[in-house]
Design an enzyme around this catalytic site. Structure first.
Site: not given
Lengths: 260, 399
Positions: A51, A62, A176
């Site tokens: 990734e 994040d 995911y």
């Protein structure tokens, strides 16, 4: 829906009783030249796919490790355009599928069509866009339908069953599975319901289920790896590269064991 | 075309708006939308909201005829909608109160909020104290410095204020951290977003709770003048006070609407907060909007003397109103805003917030060109007490 190359690559691994290991790098952390070095290192260490994170000024999904790496990459002049150009320059050496992880706005600024064309040229096999849920996915789906690029969908612990169904219907490449409520980064433990969650997801999904967010230690890789079809490790890899601790990465990868 | 604004269920205002957020937040946004739709159909919800708006906030606040200002300018009759007289000193309490009642309805006992000038943070901390909700407010490091008094006020009210030193340390960065906090604590926490921005259904919820500004103004001007105003002016950061004022007038095409952004040091310097000056579209904080960005899609820092306007985008409904030409948007520099502040202070004995001072400066220019029988309303979104230190520093001892 046609099966995209990324899914085939992951299934090839999973079907032999192995687990997929997908490390994440922050492209440009350590300089633009580090992109080639890190990708080839991970490929050699046995990554199933890689990734490639694109730095962004406002990475709301994040945690601090990736955000700081992103800020360093921004200072090195990294952006979507130069990162793709950098990868294009050594694409012949790349054998593992590459997945681009970026927030939506840099793609919009690049132009969606131009971006997709460039990804095809470079050989990118998947896209992860954390601020594009299924409600907004059409924007991208329409442009990649005819390509070999998969738009990867995320499922979170908060996603209800009817939502998971809807996500599974449009899923390509892999699903995911976000393993924590929250942002990316190091976690000491996971909720008890994770086991059930991943099991339920695998029941519904026709594509492999790869778990990520907060997986950082060899023990966690082993634990979560035993539940899902594979794991994504982000912050811990980013940190290891930043600290020059490549040895840690080499040790982490064999932890995704062969089942049986 | 304008009418469809009232029918927004999809979170789209033309091409603007949407829900560009991580999957983890989608369930919370869907739940919020359902809870809000239910609340809008529940008379007891409005009854409770009305009660607090009247007895706690002090609504309705006056629509005040600014006679000396009118004489000084020598054009249209100028009225001020006195949101500055609300409890906590600005329009922000209208929305904070509504959303707190909504959070209670949803069974959430914890609140997170972002704040720029501190007005929304103070309003949120206030309603959290009132309803015994736990409160965390994220505030950019620069704003913590600029608005030290408001930080202390929030702490007095029992809120935890977290200083954000990432990015430029302003409103945008505070929103990032509030979103991260919300993603992590989504199961028991409601995010009281303070502006008409963010993912659907926030722009709609915030606008609906702020609509009371325009609804009252409409009623009051009809009582006083027997007709609607010819022009309305409001400042625009994310755009909550402006959308609340404008929305009830959007279908009255004879009422000209003016939104005023912050031009900071001047548009040409690049140091400004005027997204309508650049007209670059993009996605930030969950919505498709006009936003300050570079060619790589990286978000640029906004610059303004006023912390409340220091945001690099404008809410999606404003973007739509801009594109259909219903609202005319322009911008006012820091220096001009200071002039606006002095003007109102000297003529009316009202020290306006720096945010509202942008509207005052532009309104004075517009009023001057209007006829004496015409009427102009300025939304005086907040009072200036919080800005006195900033203003003193900016004037450098000038009196």
């Amino acid at each position: 829906m046609t099966v995209k190359p990324l899914q085939i690559a992951i299934e090839k691994k999973v079907n032999t009783g192995q687990k997929a290991f997908i490390p994440y790098i922050m492209a440009g952390d350590g300089g633009l030249k580090a992109i080639r070095k890190q990708i080839l290192f991970l490929q050699d260490a046995g990554a199933t796919a890689i990734e490639v994170g694109i730095p962004f000024t406002d990475p709301v999904a994040d945690g601090p490790v990736i955000e700081e790496a992103g800020n360093r990459a921004l200072k090195e002049g990294a952006n979507l355009k130069v990162i793709l150009a950098e990868i294009a320059a050594f694409k012949e050496e790349i054998q593992v599928p590459l997945i681009v992880m970026t927030y939506l706005n840099p793609i919009l600024a690049y132009g969606i069509e131009k971006f997709v064309a460039k990804c095809e040229e470079v050989g990118i096999t998947g896209l992860i866009i954390p601020d594009v849920p299924i409600e907004e996915a059409k924007l991208i789906q329409d442009k990649i339908k005819e390509t070999s690029i998969a738009l990867i969908q995320l499922v979170s612990l908060t996603s209800k069953e009817d939502r998971i169904q809807k996500i599974a219907e449009v899923a390509e490449g892999f699903i995911y599975a976000v393993t924590v409520n929250g942002i990316t980064g190091v976690r000491s433990e996971f909720g008890k319901s994770l086991d059930e969650h991943i099991h339920a997801l695998k029941e519904i999904s026709t594509v492999p289920v790869i778990a990520g967010f907060g997986i950082s230690t060899p023990e966690q890789v082993e634990e979560i790896g035993s539940l899902a079809d594979g794991v994504i490790v982000g912050s811990a890899i980013v940190k290891a590269f930043h600290e020059g601790n490549e040895k840690f990465i080499r040790e982490l990868i064999p932890k995704v064991k062969v089942t049986e | 075309m304008v009418k469809e604004l009232n029918e927004q269920e999809t979170g789209r205002y033309g091409k603007f708006g949407g829900q560009f957020v991580p999957e983890t937040l989608m369930t919370a946004l869907n739940e919020l939308e359902i809870a809000y739709n239910e609340a809008t159909k529940d008379p007891s919800f409005y009854k409770e909201l009305q009660y607090y708006l009247k007895d706690y906030v002090g609504r309705e606040n006056p629509l005040y005829f600014a006679e000396r200002l009118t004489k000084k300018i020598g054009g249209a009759k100028i009225y001020l909608k006195r949101e500055d007289l609300n409890h906590t000193g600005a329009h922000k309490i209208n929305n904070a109160l509504g959303q707190a009642l909504l959070a209670i309805r949803m069974g959430k006992k914890k609140i997170v909020a972002e704040t720029g000038a501190g007005q929304h943070g103070v309003a949120t901390a206030t309603v959290c104290a009132l309803f015994d909700l736990e409160c965390v407010v994220f505030m950019g490091k620069e704003d913590v410095k600029r608005q030290a008094l408001n930080v202390f006020r929030m702490e007095l009210l029992g809120a935890k204020v977290v200083s954000v030193d990432k990015g430029g340390g302003t409103l945008k960065d505070a929103v990032n951290e509030a979103l991260r906090y919300w993603v992590t604590n989504v199961e028991d926490t409601h995010y009281i977003l303070g502006s008409a921005t963010g993912p659907h259904p926030f722009p709609r919820i915030v606008r609906d709770f702020q609509r009371i500004i325009g609804v009252e103004t409409r009623k009051q001007i009809l009582e006083k003048e027997g007709r609607l105003p010819d022009a309305i002016v409001a400042c625009v950061g994310g755009g909550s006070n402006a959308i609340g004022m404008f929305h009830p007038f959007v279908n009255d095409e004879l009422v000209k609407l003016y939104g005023v952004e912050a031009a900071g040091s001047g548009i040409q310097t690049g140091l400004h907060a005027a997204a309508f000056a650049d007209l670059k579209e993009g996605v930030l904080h969950g919505a498709y909007m006009y936003l300050l960005q570079d060619d790589n899609g990286f978000i640029q820092e906004a610059h303004s003397i006023s912390a409340g306007l220091d945001y690099p985008a404008v809410g999606p409904e404003h973007c739509y109103l801009h594109d259909i030409g219903r609202v005319k948007y322009s911008s006012v520099t820091d220096d001009e805003a200071l002039e606006g502040l002095k003007l109102l202070s000297r003529t009316e004995g009202i020290i306006p917030a720096l945010e509202s001072s942008h509207a005052i400066y532009r309104a004075a220019e517009i009023a001057k060109k209007m006829k004496p029988e015409e009427i102009l309303v300025i939304n005086l979104s907040g009072r200036g007490d919080k800005d006195v230190e900033t203003v003193r520093a900016a004037m450098g001892g000038e009196k």
